[in-house]
Design a protein around this motif. Structure first.
Motif, mmCIF file in Angstrom:
data_model
loop_
_atom_site.group_PDB
_atom_site.id
_atom_site.type_symbol
_atom_site.label_atom_id
_atom_site.label_comp_id
_atom_site.label_asym_id
_atom_site.label_seq_id
_atom_site.Cartn_x
_atom_site.Cartn_y
_atom_site.Cartn_z
ATOM 1 N N GLN A 260 0.830 -1.203 0.000
ATOM 2 C CA GLN A 260 0.000 0.000 0.000
ATOM 3 C C GLN A 260 0.869 1.261 0.000
ATOM 4 O O GLN A 260 0.613 2.214 -0.737
ATOM 5 C CB GLN A 260 -0.933 0.016 1.222
ATOM 6 N N THR A 261 1.899 1.240 0.843
ATOM 7 C CA THR A 261 2.812 2.385 0.909
ATOM 8 C C THR A 261 3.534 2.586 -0.416
ATOM 9 O O THR A 261 3.649 3.708 -0.924
ATOM 10 C CB THR A 261 3.844 2.173 2.030
ATOM 11 N N ASP B 73 2.629 1.582 -3.412
ATOM 12 C CA ASP B 73 1.709 1.978 -4.468
ATOM 13 C C ASP B 73 1.412 3.478 -4.405
ATOM 14 O O ASP B 73 1.370 4.160 -5.441
ATOM 15 C CB ASP B 73 0.414 1.179 -4.352
ATOM 16 N N GLU B 74 1.217 3.988 -3.199
ATOM 17 C CA GLU B 74 0.949 5.420 -3.034
ATOM 18 C C GLU B 74 2.168 6.253 -3.425
ATOM 19 O O GLU B 74 2.040 7.336 -4.011
ATOM 20 C CB GLU B 74 0.540 5.727 -1.591
ATOM 21 N N GLN B 75 3.362 5.744 -3.108
ATOM 22 C CA GLN B 75 4.584 6.463 -3.463
ATOM 23 C C GLN B 75 4.761 6.515 -4.981
ATOM 24 O O GLN B 75 5.157 7.544 -5.551
ATOM 25 C CB GLN B 75 5.801 5.771 -2.830
ATOM 26 N N LYS C 187 2.321 6.414 -7.206
ATOM 27 C CA LYS C 187 1.322 7.343 -7.731
ATOM 28 C C LYS C 187 1.784 8.794 -7.576
ATOM 29 O O LYS C 187 1.615 9.614 -8.490
ATOM 30 C CB LYS C 187 -0.011 7.146 -7.006
#
Length: 210
Positions: free
Chosen positions: A25-26, A28-30, A32
């Motif tokens: 999750q971390t 993937d957000e980074q 994006k």
């Protein structure tokens, strides 16, 4: 009963943490966030091009092929929707990179041509646009490197044990990244012989006001 639920909850939390789910999750957000910065900087470059082309055209209207090449390359870039979903589609990502590489090459050829027009090079507006373009290219390089690093970290997690089991369970796959070698080939500027003097157009010196 409450103690049992608490213990089960703790075990689930530990399991989720240790299997790498939160890391995905971390990461993937980074990715994006890094991608958003890449797109912003490429858009900044695209926004500079119309004024750059217009300025060069004012001094070197006869360079139609080069000017048209930049305009067409910019149009091709604009036709590709750089959505967040694009970074999960290797084929779409490759098209985006190829289009940006083609635009980089067209801009390189345009700047090479401007060397033949001293009056253009001394124009304040052109110098300002050139400085902005150079600064933007530097920011693009920084943004791309951050994106590459974010994707690299994410892809390592996808492939490493035991997080690869989580990746398979939740459908996480490696993400595409920039291939510098391919883009460098696309962006290769043509060889120019500066030893010969530029041909002056009929009716006056290059860049002379009409």
């Amino acid at each position: 009963m409450r103690k049992l639920l608490a213990v089960l909850g703790a075990l689930v939390a530990f399991s989720v943490s240790s299997c790498g789910y939160n890391t995905f999750q971390t990461g993937d957000e980074q990715i994006k966030a890094s991608w958003s910065e890449v797109v912003n900087q490429y858009q900044r470059r695209a926004d500079l091009i119309p004024n750059l082309v217009k300025t060069v055209q004012g001094f070197a209207a006869q360079e139609k092929e080069v000017l048209l090449g930049v305009t067409n390359a910019r149009a091709k870039v604009g036709s590709i929707q750089a959505t967040p979903e694009l970074i999960n589609n290797p084929e779409a990502f490759a098209k985006f990179q190829a289009a940006q590489g083609e635009l980089s090459g067209a801009l390189s050829r345009l700047l090479v041509v401007t060397e033949n027009y001293p009056q253009l090079k001394s124009d304040a507006n052109f110098r300002d646009l050139q400085a902005q373009l150079e600064g933007t290219e530097n920011r693009i390089a920084v943004a791309r490197n951050r994106y590459i690093k974010s994707v690299q970290d994410y892809n390592v997690t996808v492939r490493s044990f035991p997080s690869n089991l989580t990746a398979m369970a939740f459908g996480y796959k490696t993400k595409p990244t920039f291939t510098v070698e391919n883009e460098a080939e696309i962006s290769k500027a043509p060889k120019v012989d500066f030893g010969s003097a530029p041909v002056k157009p009929q009716g006056g010196a290059p860049g002379a006001a009409k």
